[in-house]
Motif scaffolding. Structure first.
Motif, mmCIF file in Angstrom:
data_model
loop_
_atom_site.group_PDB
_atom_site.id
_atom_site.type_symbol
_atom_site.label_atom_id
_atom_site.label_comp_id
_atom_site.label_asym_id
_atom_site.label_seq_id
_atom_site.Cartn_x
_atom_site.Cartn_y
_atom_site.Cartn_z
ATOM 1 N N VAL A 1 42.404 -25.917 33.502
ATOM 2 C CA VAL A 1 42.222 -24.771 33.925
ATOM 3 C C VAL A 1 44.508 -24.723 34.063
ATOM 4 C CG1 VAL A 1 42.817 -23.682 36.335
ATOM 5 C CG2 VAL A 1 40.777 -25.348 35.437
ATOM 6 N N HIS A 2 45.177 -25.082 34.038
ATOM 7 C CA HIS A 2 45.996 -24.764 33.878
ATOM 8 C C HIS A 2 46.450 -24.306 32.435
ATOM 9 C CE1 HIS A 2 50.691 -24.792 34.462
ATOM 10 N NE2 HIS A 2 50.977 -25.840 32.870
ATOM 11 N N ARG B 1 43.670 -17.157 42.132
ATOM 12 C CA ARG B 1 43.198 -16.538 43.451
ATOM 13 C C ARG B 1 42.264 -16.034 42.082
ATOM 14 N NH1 ARG B 1 46.339 -13.022 43.960
ATOM 15 N NH2 ARG B 1 47.179 -13.701 46.044
ATOM 16 N N PHE B 2 42.735 -16.161 40.509
ATOM 17 C CA PHE B 2 41.671 -15.873 39.597
ATOM 18 C C PHE B 2 40.493 -16.664 39.233
ATOM 19 C CE2 PHE B 2 40.335 -16.072 35.473
ATOM 20 C CZ PHE B 2 39.687 -14.820 35.189
ATOM 21 N N VAL B 3 40.977 -18.377 39.059
ATOM 22 C CA VAL B 3 40.309 -19.348 39.499
ATOM 23 C C VAL B 3 39.136 -19.192 39.873
ATOM 24 C CG1 VAL B 3 40.473 -22.018 39.360
ATOM 25 C CG2 VAL B 3 42.345 -19.875 38.211
ATOM 26 N N THR B 4 39.890 -19.604 41.550
ATOM 27 C CA THR B 4 39.045 -19.120 42.208
ATOM 28 C C THR B 4 37.910 -17.848 43.055
ATOM 29 O OG1 THR B 4 40.336 -18.051 44.707
ATOM 30 C CG2 THR B 4 40.072 -20.516 43.841
ATOM 31 N N GLY B 5 37.938 -16.981 42.632
ATOM 32 C CA GLY B 5 37.043 -15.989 42.240
ATOM 33 C C GLY B 5 36.207 -16.183 41.116
ATOM 34 N N ARG C 1 45.363 -24.372 46.541
ATOM 35 C CA ARG C 1 46.874 -23.678 46.467
ATOM 36 C C ARG C 1 48.022 -24.911 45.655
ATOM 37 N NH1 ARG C 1 51.499 -21.103 46.261
ATOM 38 N NH2 ARG C 1 50.756 -20.621 47.832
ATOM 39 N N SER C 2 48.308 -25.460 46.675
ATOM 40 C CA SER C 2 49.290 -26.232 46.513
ATOM 41 C C SER C 2 49.195 -27.430 45.974
ATOM 42 C CB SER C 2 49.712 -26.587 48.210
ATOM 43 O OG SER C 2 49.017 -26.892 49.018
ATOM 44 N N ARG C 3 47.533 -28.044 46.497
ATOM 45 C CA ARG C 3 47.272 -29.194 46.182
ATOM 46 C C ARG C 3 47.401 -29.602 44.151
ATOM 47 N NH1 ARG C 3 46.128 -34.287 48.298
ATOM 48 N NH2 ARG C 3 46.268 -33.258 49.651
ATOM 49 N N TYR C 4 46.266 -27.903 43.957
ATOM 50 C CA TYR C 4 46.586 -27.470 42.254
ATOM 51 C C TYR C 4 48.175 -27.989 42.068
ATOM 52 C CZ TYR C 4 45.924 -24.795 38.301
ATOM 53 O OH TYR C 4 46.507 -24.816 37.091
ATOM 54 N N PHE D 1 49.301 -16.377 32.664
ATOM 55 C CA PHE D 1 49.662 -15.724 33.384
ATOM 56 C C PHE D 1 51.009 -16.267 34.069
ATOM 57 C CE2 PHE D 1 45.057 -14.375 34.067
ATOM 58 C CZ PHE D 1 45.350 -13.963 35.995
ATOM 59 N N SER D 2 52.101 -15.561 34.712
ATOM 60 C CA SER D 2 52.953 -15.773 34.481
ATOM 61 C C SER D 2 53.216 -16.830 36.517
ATOM 62 C CB SER D 2 54.124 -14.964 34.617
ATOM 63 O OG SER D 2 53.980 -14.125 35.457
ATOM 64 N N SER D 3 52.153 -15.885 37.220
ATOM 65 C CA SER D 3 52.152 -16.413 38.997
ATOM 66 C C SER D 3 51.613 -17.326 39.087
ATOM 67 C CB SER D 3 51.559 -15.232 39.603
ATOM 68 O OG SER D 3 51.561 -15.608 40.934
ATOM 69 N N GLU D 4 51.334 -18.363 39.357
ATOM 70 C CA GLU D 4 50.574 -19.710 39.666
ATOM 71 C C GLU D 4 49.763 -18.526 40.931
ATOM 72 O OE1 GLU D 4 49.445 -22.264 38.473
ATOM 73 O OE2 GLU D 4 51.885 -22.332 36.652
#
Length: 292
Positions: A54-55, A71-75, A86-89, A63-66
């Motif tokens: 995913v990273h 948000r894109f990945v979860t959606g 997000r913080s754990r990711y 993507f420069s904004s984590e």
């Protein structure tokens, strides 16, 4: 805007890219699982292969904004709520920094079979020039340097990169912006030594050239300055210029498509993981292992 990326992307192509990265990462991580120590491994919500894939996919898509990428990945990729918070990711990505760096280095070794290598530097600004005097980001680590191509000063880092004639990234070093190219040249070119190397006028140094040849058996050619007494012919200068053109193309791709100059990390670990992720994603595309 990155938040609206899902309106323009092809879901089928996205899944194909993710699958290709996941298969490659799974095969590579199996070789170094013994070094990835973690307590309570059986309780993880997502495996290391998934987090790393995913990273890398986010860096591949520019993507420069984590925050926007999560948000894109979860959606779009993990719509059932099975993905990490997000913080754990972000913490998991930081913990996998060693693995990302190792995989990139193993891929870069393939460049030793290419015809030649070129070394050059790329400015990595951390803020707008108007904020240079008051910026606090990476204060004490980054500093101000001069970009000759843009003819302006900037605050940030400098990426010293070695690429092959086929565009594959090999060795790299990140220094403060004021670091001269000659000081970092030996470190860059000896990480994965190549017998034939080219550089621009910023790397002119007889001591450097002799040291590379005597200690590492690496030949290093640069164009000459106009005030040198015994300058080579115009045909030689044009030949070197054509050889060096590949790294300008690589820098253009890294800046425009992978947004390497827009890394928003505020910690050294985050910055390093993002940079290694970009270079690894770019290497996968260069070697034809993933479709861009």
């Amino acid at each position: 805007m990155q938040e609206h990326f899902h309106f323009t992307t092809d879901p089928a192509k996205l899944q194909k890219q993710y699958a290709a990265i996941f298969c490659f990462v799974s095969a590579q991580l199996s070789l170094i699982q013994m070094y990835l120590h973690r307590r309570n491994r059986h309780l993880v919500k997502q495996e290391d292969e998934v987090v790393m894939a995913v990273h890398l996919l986010g860096k591949l898509l520019g993507f420069s904004s984590e925050r926007a990428w999560h948000r894109f990945v979860t959606g779009n990729l993990f719509t059932n709520g099975s993905f990490l918070e997000r913080s754990r990711y972000n913490r998991r990505c930081g913990a996998l920094g060693f693995a990302i760096k190792w995989i990139r280095h193993e891929l870069a070794k393939r460049g030793q079979h290419h015809a030649y290598a070129v070394v050059d530097s790329l400015p990595l600004p951390l803020c707008h020039p108007a904020r240079m005097q008051r910026v606090k980001r990476f204060r004490g680590i980054a500093d101000m340097g001069y970009c000759a191509s843009k003819k302006q000063w900037y605050y940030g880092f400098k990426l010293h990169l070695q690429v092959t004639n086929q565009g594959l990234a090999m060795g790299y070093v990140v220094t403060e912006a004021s670091c001269h190219d000659v000081k970092a040249a030996e470190t860059v070119m000896t990480q994965i030594p190549h017998p034939y190397n080219f550089g621009d006028k910023g790397y002119i140094s007889r001591a450097l050239r002799e040291k590379l040849y005597e200690e590492h058996q690496a030949a290093f050619w640069t164009p000459s300055r106009h005030n040198q007494k015994h300058g080579p012919s115009k045909a030689w200068e044009e030949w070197i210029r054509k050889k060096r053109k590949v790294i300008e193309t690589v820098f253009s791709i890294l800046v425009d498509q992978y947004r390497i100059t827009d890394i928003r990390a505020n910690s050294i670990t985050g910055f390093e993981v993002a940079l290694d992720g970009i270079l690894l994603a770019y290497s996968l595309v260069t070697l034809g292992l993933v479709e861009r």
